[in-house]
Design an enzyme around this catalytic site. Structure first.
Site, PDB file in Angstrom:
ATOM      1  N   ARG A   3      40.360  15.876  42.671  1.00  0.00           N
ATOM      2  CA  ARG A   3      40.133  14.972  43.474  1.00  0.00           C
ATOM      3  C   ARG A   3      40.526  13.571  42.929  1.00  0.00           C
ATOM      4  O   ARG A   3      41.464  12.807  43.209  1.00  0.00           O
ATOM      5  CB  ARG A   3      39.139  14.607  43.436  1.00  0.00           C
ATOM      6  CG  ARG A   3      39.093  15.188  45.386  1.00  0.00           C
ATOM      7  CD  ARG A   3      37.385  15.202  45.876  1.00  0.00           C
ATOM      8  NE  ARG A   3      36.623  15.672  45.545  1.00  0.00           N
ATOM      9  CZ  ARG A   3      35.827  15.898  45.594  1.00  0.00           C
ATOM     10  NH1 ARG A   3      34.940  15.440  47.071  1.00  0.00           N
ATOM     11  NH2 ARG A   3      34.629  16.433  45.559  1.00  0.00           N
ATOM     12  N   GLY A  21      37.356  22.501  36.914  1.00  0.00           N
ATOM     13  CA  GLY A  21      35.590  22.467  36.872  1.00  0.00           C
ATOM     14  C   GLY A  21      35.140  23.531  35.685  1.00  0.00           C
ATOM     15  O   GLY A  21      35.845  23.660  34.844  1.00  0.00           O
ATOM     16  N   ARG A  22      33.951  23.852  35.787  1.00  0.00           N
ATOM     17  CA  ARG A  22      33.666  24.491  34.774  1.00  0.00           C
ATOM     18  C   ARG A  22      34.574  25.833  34.690  1.00  0.00           C
ATOM     19  O   ARG A  22      34.457  26.273  33.726  1.00  0.00           O
ATOM     20  CB  ARG A  22      32.225  25.234  35.242  1.00  0.00           C
ATOM     21  CG  ARG A  22      31.022  24.300  35.568  1.00  0.00           C
ATOM     22  CD  ARG A  22      29.541  25.079  35.291  1.00  0.00           C
ATOM     23  NE  ARG A  22      28.590  24.267  36.087  1.00  0.00           N
ATOM     24  CZ  ARG A  22      28.588  24.103  37.512  1.00  0.00           C
ATOM     25  NH1 ARG A  22      29.390  24.743  38.526  1.00  0.00           N
ATOM     26  NH2 ARG A  22      28.208  23.249  38.014  1.00  0.00           N
ATOM     27  N   ILE A  23      35.188  26.865  35.543  1.00  0.00           N
ATOM     28  CA  ILE A  23      36.167  28.320  35.857  1.00  0.00           C
ATOM     29  C   ILE A  23      37.577  27.547  34.604  1.00  0.00           C
ATOM     30  O   ILE A  23      38.201  28.236  33.909  1.00  0.00           O
ATOM     31  CB  ILE A  23      35.895  28.643  36.877  1.00  0.00           C
ATOM     32  CG1 ILE A  23      34.147  29.582  36.908  1.00  0.00           C
ATOM     33  CG2 ILE A  23      36.703  29.884  36.866  1.00  0.00           C
ATOM     34  CD1 ILE A  23      34.683  29.946  38.194  1.00  0.00           C
ATOM     35  N   ARG A  46      38.349  30.992  46.723  1.00  0.00           N
ATOM     36  CA  ARG A  46      38.269  31.341  47.841  1.00  0.00           C
ATOM     37  C   ARG A  46      39.515  31.529  48.511  1.00  0.00           C
ATOM     38  O   ARG A  46      40.416  31.091  48.421  1.00  0.00           O
ATOM     39  CB  ARG A  46      37.382  30.339  48.618  1.00  0.00           C
ATOM     40  CG  ARG A  46      35.892  30.392  48.068  1.00  0.00           C
ATOM     41  CD  ARG A  46      34.591  32.088  48.562  1.00  0.00           C
ATOM     42  NE  ARG A  46      33.628  31.728  48.155  1.00  0.00           N
ATOM     43  CZ  ARG A  46      33.026  32.292  47.246  1.00  0.00           C
ATOM     44  NH1 ARG A  46      34.367  33.136  46.122  1.00  0.00           N
ATOM     45  NH2 ARG A  46      32.077  32.653  46.733  1.00  0.00           N
ATOM     46  N   GLU A 102      37.722  38.993  53.427  1.00  0.00           N
ATOM     47  CA  GLU A 102      36.930  40.088  52.630  1.00  0.00           C
ATOM     48  C   GLU A 102      35.985  40.552  53.173  1.00  0.00           C
ATOM     49  O   GLU A 102      35.343  40.567  54.233  1.00  0.00           O
ATOM     50  CB  GLU A 102      36.680  39.676  52.053  1.00  0.00           C
ATOM     51  CG  GLU A 102      37.954  39.092  50.478  1.00  0.00           C
ATOM     52  CD  GLU A 102      36.773  38.239  49.528  1.00  0.00           C
ATOM     53  OE1 GLU A 102      35.463  38.283  49.118  1.00  0.00           O
ATOM     54  OE2 GLU A 102      37.547  37.581  49.033  1.00  0.00           O
ATOM     55  N   ASP A 119      41.744  37.633  44.076  1.00  0.00           N
ATOM     56  CA  ASP A 119      41.350  38.310  44.111  1.00  0.00           C
ATOM     57  C   ASP A 119      40.548  37.981  45.081  1.00  0.00           C
ATOM     58  O   ASP A 119      38.977  38.641  45.380  1.00  0.00           O
ATOM     59  CB  ASP A 119      40.019  37.989  42.100  1.00  0.00           C
ATOM     60  CG  ASP A 119      38.534  38.656  42.396  1.00  0.00           C
ATOM     61  OD1 ASP A 119      38.869  39.891  42.304  1.00  0.00           O
ATOM     62  OD2 ASP A 119      37.845  37.986  41.510  1.00  0.00           O
ATOM     63  N   HIS A 146      38.061  41.166  45.194  1.00  0.00           N
ATOM     64  CA  HIS A 146      36.348  40.282  44.767  1.00  0.00           C
ATOM     65  C   HIS A 146      35.796  40.693  43.711  1.00  0.00           C
ATOM     66  O   HIS A 146      34.850  40.686  43.565  1.00  0.00           O
ATOM     67  CB  HIS A 146      36.366  39.716  45.860  1.00  0.00           C
ATOM     68  CG  HIS A 146      35.250  38.449  45.882  1.00  0.00           C
ATOM     69  ND1 HIS A 146      34.959  37.917  46.408  1.00  0.00           N
ATOM     70  CD2 HIS A 146      34.810  38.069  44.351  1.00  0.00           C
ATOM     71  CE1 HIS A 146      33.944  36.526  46.734  1.00  0.00           C
ATOM     72  NE2 HIS A 146      34.396  36.732  45.107  1.00  0.00           N
ATOM     73  N   ILE A 167      40.781  32.842  42.230  1.00  0.00           N
ATOM     74  CA  ILE A 167      40.541  33.851  41.892  1.00  0.00           C
ATOM     75  C   ILE A 167      38.998  33.211  42.195  1.00  0.00           C
ATOM     76  O   ILE A 167      37.687  32.474  41.975  1.00  0.00           O
ATOM     77  CB  ILE A 167      40.292  33.618  40.627  1.00  0.00           C
ATOM     78  CG1 ILE A 167      40.423  32.503  39.466  1.00  0.00           C
ATOM     79  CG2 ILE A 167      40.681  35.125  39.790  1.00  0.00           C
ATOM     80  CD1 ILE A 167      38.845  30.915  39.292  1.00  0.00           C
TER      81      ILE A 167
HETATM   82  C1  8YV Z   1      29.748  36.589  44.080  1.00  0.00           C
HETATM   83  C2  8YV Z   1      31.065  35.456  43.196  1.00  0.00           C
HETATM   84  O1  8YV Z   1      28.981  36.910  43.202  1.00  0.00           O
HETATM   85  O2  8YV Z   1      30.079  33.776  42.041  1.00  0.00           O
HETATM   86  C3  8YV Z   1      30.308  33.562  43.369  1.00  0.00           C
HETATM   87  O3  8YV Z   1      30.480  32.860  44.130  1.00  0.00           O
HETATM   88  O4  8YV Z   1      32.534  34.799  44.511  1.00  0.00           O
HETATM   89  C4  8YV Z   1      31.198  36.483  42.936  1.00  0.00           C
HETATM   90  O5  8YV Z   1      31.630  36.103  42.300  1.00  0.00           O
HETATM   91  C5  8YV Z   1      30.434  38.277  44.656  1.00  0.00           C
HETATM   92  O6  8YV Z   1      30.800  37.401  45.643  1.00  0.00           O
HETATM   93  C6  8YV Z   1      28.417  38.526  44.958  1.00  0.00           C
HETATM   94  O7  8YV Z   1      28.208  37.061  46.091  1.00  0.00           O
END
Ligand code: 8YV
Length: 317
Positions: free
Chosen positions: A179, A157-159, A236, A265, A260, A283, A234
């Protein structure tokens, strides 16, 4: 004479960037839910009247919160992840949902790459070695080369796309699994995650969180990555079967992991703390002054657009 517009009432559900909180409080009638001793009782008694919610990827907005706010029209969230927001509940009520994609791509990709480098070259492990006096007694062991290796991306995706660009600077071969194959991406597509893991020296998770990706990186996928492979996450913690990851790391069935994000968490599995082949971050991927300021501005801009009757700058869904 025109009647002055009533200042919109916004419910803020958790702490946000202090500068953002201050600006929201100047513009809106903001109430801080997290300062209520009994949030549930407060919502039951005073939920009516709030037209907006200011939240973050961490605090989200679940179905119960949305149901407790009968006048809610807009949710503006700080973060790109939408897994903590009940989008179906919002959609069913026609509530607009704003979030902050794109502005954090660079910092999250930088963090992914820092984890790739660190887990392979063992920089933080060697920092511990220097600090604890290990260097006075001998040489730090050899590590693993990064440049020229194979980097697999789950979630182009974007990242993911920015991570792929970073990888090209290290002469790495890149493949991805989504997918579906993407028509505007030149990198090779792996039809299954298992195939990607088998091919990869570094498997980077950059997919969204939520029900659709829960547990995707299973024991089988980790075994496909194998004893020379590294896992980087990086995205979830929920995308990985965390117990399977702990088992694979402790038994040497994968080479290491750079993480991360975690399933619960800020709790990190105790077994990981004792391992030297993992890099554990709290994170922090988007935590830079520049990126956080841009995310805060997008939260404000989404709200401002909504109250001006314009489409949100970044709308979810
Ligand atoms: C959050 C993140 O901004 O953007 C997300 O989805 O996981 C982090 O960049 C951070 O956890 C604050 O909610």
């Amino acid at each position: 004479m025109k009647t002055p517009m009533k200042t919109p009432r916004i419910l803020q559900v958790g702490p946000l960037l202090p500068a953002l909180e201050a600006r929201l409080a100047q513009t809106y009638d903001v109430h801080l839910l997290h300062e209520e001793a009994d949030a549930k009782a407060f919502l039951a008694a005073h939920g009516a009247g709030f037209v907006g919610v200011a939240t973050s990827a961490r605090f989200g907005a679940d179905a119960a919160l949305i149901a407790a706010l009968p006048d809610l029209k807009v949710i503006s969230s700080f973060g790109v992840g939408l897994d903590a927001i009940d989008l179906d509940a919002a959609r069913a009520r026609g509530i607009a949902v704003g979030y902050t994609p794109d502005v954090l791509n660079d910092c999250v990709a930088d963090t992914a790459f820092a984890l790739v480098m660190d887990v392979a070259r063992r920089f933080t492990a060697s920092d511990r070695f220097v600090r604890s006096g290990g260097w006075l007694k001998g040489q730090f062991p050899l590590a693993t080369k990064v440049s020229g290796k194979r980097l697999g991306i789950l979630g182009m995706g974007r990242i993911g796309r920015v991570i792929a660009r970073r990888a090209s600077g290290f002469d790495m071969a890149v493949r991805y699994h989504n997918r579906k194959p993407l028509t505007d991406v030149d990198h090779g597509y792996a039809a299954t995650l298992e195939e990607l893991a088998e091919w990869s020296d570094f498997l980077v998770i950059a997919s969204a969180g939520g029900a659709e990706t829960r547990g995707l990186v299973s024991r089988e996928i980790l075994d496909a990555l194998g004893p020379q492979g590294y896992l980087i996450n990086i995205s979830r913690g929920t995308v990985v079967d965390e117990q399977a990851l702990v088992d694979a790391l402790t038994s040497g069935r994968i080479a290491g992991a750079g993480l991360d994000v975690f399933e619960h968490e800020p709790k990190v599995p105790q077994a990981l703390l004792a391992l030297d082949n993992v890099v554990l971050l709290p994170h922090l991927a988007s935590n830079t002054h520049e990126t956080r300021a841009a995310m805060g501005k997008r939260v404000e801009d989404n709200l401002a657009a909504f109250f001006a009757g314009r489409p949100l700058v970044s709308a979810a869904g």
